[in-house]
Write an enzyme that holds these catalytic residues in place. Structure first.
Site, PDB file in Angstrom:
ATOM      1  N   LYS A 219       0.848  -1.196   0.000  1.00  0.00           N
ATOM      2  CA  LYS A 219       0.000   0.000   0.000  1.00  0.00           C
ATOM      3  C   LYS A 219       0.884   1.248   0.000  1.00  0.00           C
ATOM      4  O   LYS A 219       1.943   1.260   0.657  1.00  0.00           O
ATOM      5  CB  LYS A 219      -0.913  -0.031   1.240  1.00  0.00           C
ATOM      6  CG  LYS A 219      -1.964   1.068   1.263  1.00  0.00           C
ATOM      7  CD  LYS A 219      -2.896   0.905   2.470  1.00  0.00           C
ATOM      8  CE  LYS A 219      -3.942   2.004   2.540  1.00  0.00           C
ATOM      9  NZ  LYS A 219      -4.858   1.855   3.680  1.00  0.00           N
TER      10      LYS A 219
ATOM     11  N   SER B 250     -10.024  -0.252   6.813  1.00  0.00           N
ATOM     12  CA  SER B 250      -9.414  -0.151   5.478  1.00  0.00           C
ATOM     13  C   SER B 250      -8.757  -1.401   4.925  1.00  0.00           C
ATOM     14  O   SER B 250      -8.423  -1.438   3.746  1.00  0.00           O
ATOM     15  CB  SER B 250      -8.384   0.968   5.465  1.00  0.00           C
ATOM     16  OG  SER B 250      -9.035   2.182   5.247  1.00  0.00           O
TER      17      SER B 250
ATOM     18  N   SER C 106      -9.719   2.042   2.631  1.00  0.00           N
ATOM     19  CA  SER C 106      -8.825   2.744   1.741  1.00  0.00           C
ATOM     20  C   SER C 106      -7.823   1.847   1.004  1.00  0.00           C
ATOM     21  O   SER C 106      -7.256   2.281   0.008  1.00  0.00           O
ATOM     22  CB  SER C 106      -8.041   3.803   2.521  1.00  0.00           C
ATOM     23  OG  SER C 106      -7.239   3.193   3.510  1.00  0.00           O
TER      24      SER C 106
HETATM   25  N1  GLN Z   1     -13.031   4.476   5.939  1.00  0.00           N
HETATM   26  C1  GLN Z   1     -12.524   4.904   7.200  1.00  0.00           C
HETATM   27  C2  GLN Z   1     -12.112   6.354   7.105  1.00  0.00           C
HETATM   28  O1  GLN Z   1     -12.386   6.942   6.136  1.00  0.00           O
HETATM   29  C3  GLN Z   1     -11.381   4.032   7.619  1.00  0.00           C
HETATM   30  C4  GLN Z   1     -10.170   4.261   6.838  1.00  0.00           C
HETATM   31  C5  GLN Z   1      -9.033   3.420   7.275  1.00  0.00           C
HETATM   32  O2  GLN Z   1      -9.189   2.403   7.928  1.00  0.00           O
HETATM   33  N2  GLN Z   1      -7.851   3.884   6.937  1.00  0.00           N
HETATM   34  O3  GLN Z   1     -11.511   6.885   7.966  1.00  0.00           O
END
Ligand code: GLN
Length: 478
Positions: free
Chosen positions: A71, A170, A146
């Site tokens: 990532k 994410s 994400s």
């Molecule tokens: N979707 C969540 C957010 O927008 C979690 C994102 C994540 O786990 N990095 O914060």
């Protein structure tokens, strides 16, 4: 012979061990696959084809010759690392994140960087400065976020292993929406050193893989104490592959009554309920449990996470890293213009929210209050685990939605994390595994949560379910 890109890490390991295939043949097969497909999927933001010239020599390494997609918020030495943000364009870290060092030490080969929501803010992979990644099961839909690039690349067989990061879901939510396996370890189990911080008290790095066995293999390499991360915990790491037993007799599985309420898609609900019945048939005991503070999880998270993010993102000012606005009139003007042009809309929204919650006069009302509720959410899990060994829920309330569908509605986007966020607030481990498909052939994911540092129970339950169903062997038609 089957194309190497179709195989799992453990299948490739066996072939490498018998000299039936070489790491360079695996890489060639993957590069061809990526060349054929990634124009459509856009899981990669950078492919490092030169890695084929530097195949590791340590043939005894636990992951010798196995390709890993990383990532874009995890530092790989001398390789551009941008968090999907314009503000980090050109930033090449001078060091490897601890997880990368450990993977390299075991002979794994980082092959490139995966697309992601900018700074991991999002649930759809649409906030990246590189544009969205597509869901391999339906190219008009989002892959989740994400870590959407990592999950889409696993689902489309463009990599063998992938790393993601999980602050509020994410790893698990994109794994669920792409029909693959994703594990968020216990907070402190895997070093965060070299992970560009979003919310330091919630972030964890973890594996995204084709099956549960590969996730266990990856955890065997990346987990464990690291003196470079003061929140990493010094508890011995078991051999996770020993938990892959296909035996859940006597395992007590909790099903929280608060998780099957309005808003959840009917097909998701019915697949998860079927999974619960199957686990019961396989020997588990099902107990109804209650997590009474669940309804506050999303609001709590959207105070704590942006607060920490606003503080962590203060360092991106055009002085030390990546992008700098040229032709500014003075220093302050340079800061303002660099940040205004470098950050995308969602990053700005989080910085504004977070700065507001932390400001004098609001700190007690928002941040401190949220931390108190966070403790309540953690206590819910402590109480629940008195009566069960693990907990089962859906990973995401719906299957993958259409690209663009929620971009103008942040609140509805935030609600897609409703089932994943609590694990980060409580610091407990959780895994998402495939448990079915909608009538429209979109994957559905099942989430299993366990006590802190009890990833073994996750592996045991997840492997038993996976081996008795086989949803993980389905592939999208590409
Ligand atoms: N979707 C969540 C957010 O927008 C979690 C994102 C994540 O786990 N990095 O914060």
């Amino acid at each position: 012979m089957q194309e190497p890109y179709l195989l799992t890490a453990h299948e490739l390991q066996a072939k490498i061990g018998k000299d039936e295939i070489s790491p360079s043949k695996i890489l060639e097969s993957l590069f061809k696959r990526i060349g054929d497909l990634d124009k459509r999927i856009k899981a990669f933001v950078r492919l490092n084809e030169e890695c084929i010239l530097k195949i590791p020599e340590n043939k005894k390494g636990k992951l010798y010759g196995i390709p890993v997609l990383v990532k874009d918020n995890i530092c790989v030495k001398d390789e551009e690392t941008t968090c999907g943000s314009k503000i980090l364009k050109g930033f090449k870290p001078p060091y490897d994140a601890t997880v990368i060092k450990r993977l390299k030490d075991e002979g794994a080969i980082p092959i490139g960087k995966a697309n992601m929501d900018e700074f991991a803010f999002g649930s759809s992979c649409e906030t990246s400065c590189y544009g969205p990644t597509k869901n391999p099961w339906d190219l008009e839909r989002i892959p989740g976020g994400s870590s959407g690039g990592s999950a889409a690349a696993i689902a489309s067989d463009e990599t063998i292993l992938a790393l993601g990061s999980d602050t509020g879901g994410s790893i698990r939510q994109p794994a669920s929406l792409c029909g693959v396996v994703g594990l968020k370890p216990t907070y402190g189990r895997v070093s965060r050193y070299g992970l560009i911080a979003f919310a330091s008290s919630l972030d964890q790095i973890g594996p995204i893989t084709k099956d549960v066995q590969d996730a266990a293999l990856m955890m065997n390499t990346i987990a464990g104490y690291d003196e470079m991360d003061s929140t990493s915990v010094d508890i011995a790491v078991p051999d996770y592959t020993r938990s892959l037993t296909k035996d859940i007799k006597g395992l007590r599985i909790g099903v929280p009554k608060e998780y099957f309420i309005e808003g959840i898609d009917k097909e998701v609900e019915s697949s998860v309920k079927k999974a619960v019945f199957l686990l019961k048939d396989l020997g588990a005991t099902i107990v109804e449990i209650s997590l009474p503070h669940t309804q506050y999880a999303v609001s709590t998270y959207y105070i704590v996470a942006p607060a920490e993010a606003s503080s962590n993102l203060a360092r991106f000012d055009g002085v030390q890293y990546g992008f700098r606005f040229e032709n500014a009139s003075d220093l302050i003007d340079m800061y303002i213009k660099t940040r205004s042009k470098g950050f995308g809309n969602e990053a700005k929204r989080r910085i504004l929210l977070g700065t507001y919650c932390l400001s004098t006069g609001y700190y007690d009302a928002y941040y401190l209050k949220a931390q108190k509720v966070r403790t309540k959410i953690k206590e819910d899990f402590d109480n629940a685990f008195k009566n069960c060994d693990c907990i089962i829920t859906p990973t995401s309330p719906t299957a993958a939605f259409k690209i663009g569908e929620k971009m103008d509605d942040p609140l509805s986007m935030y609600l897609s994390d409703i089932f994943t966020i609590s694990a980060n607030l409580a610091g407990i481990p959780a895994i998402s595994i495939p448990c079915g498909f909608t009538k429209g052939n979109l994957p559905i994911g099942l989430q299993i949560l366990a006590k802190p540092f009890d990833e073994e129970t996750l592996f045991r339950a997840a492997y038993t379910f996976e081996q008795s169903t086989g949803f993980h062997r389905e592939n999208p038609k590409l």
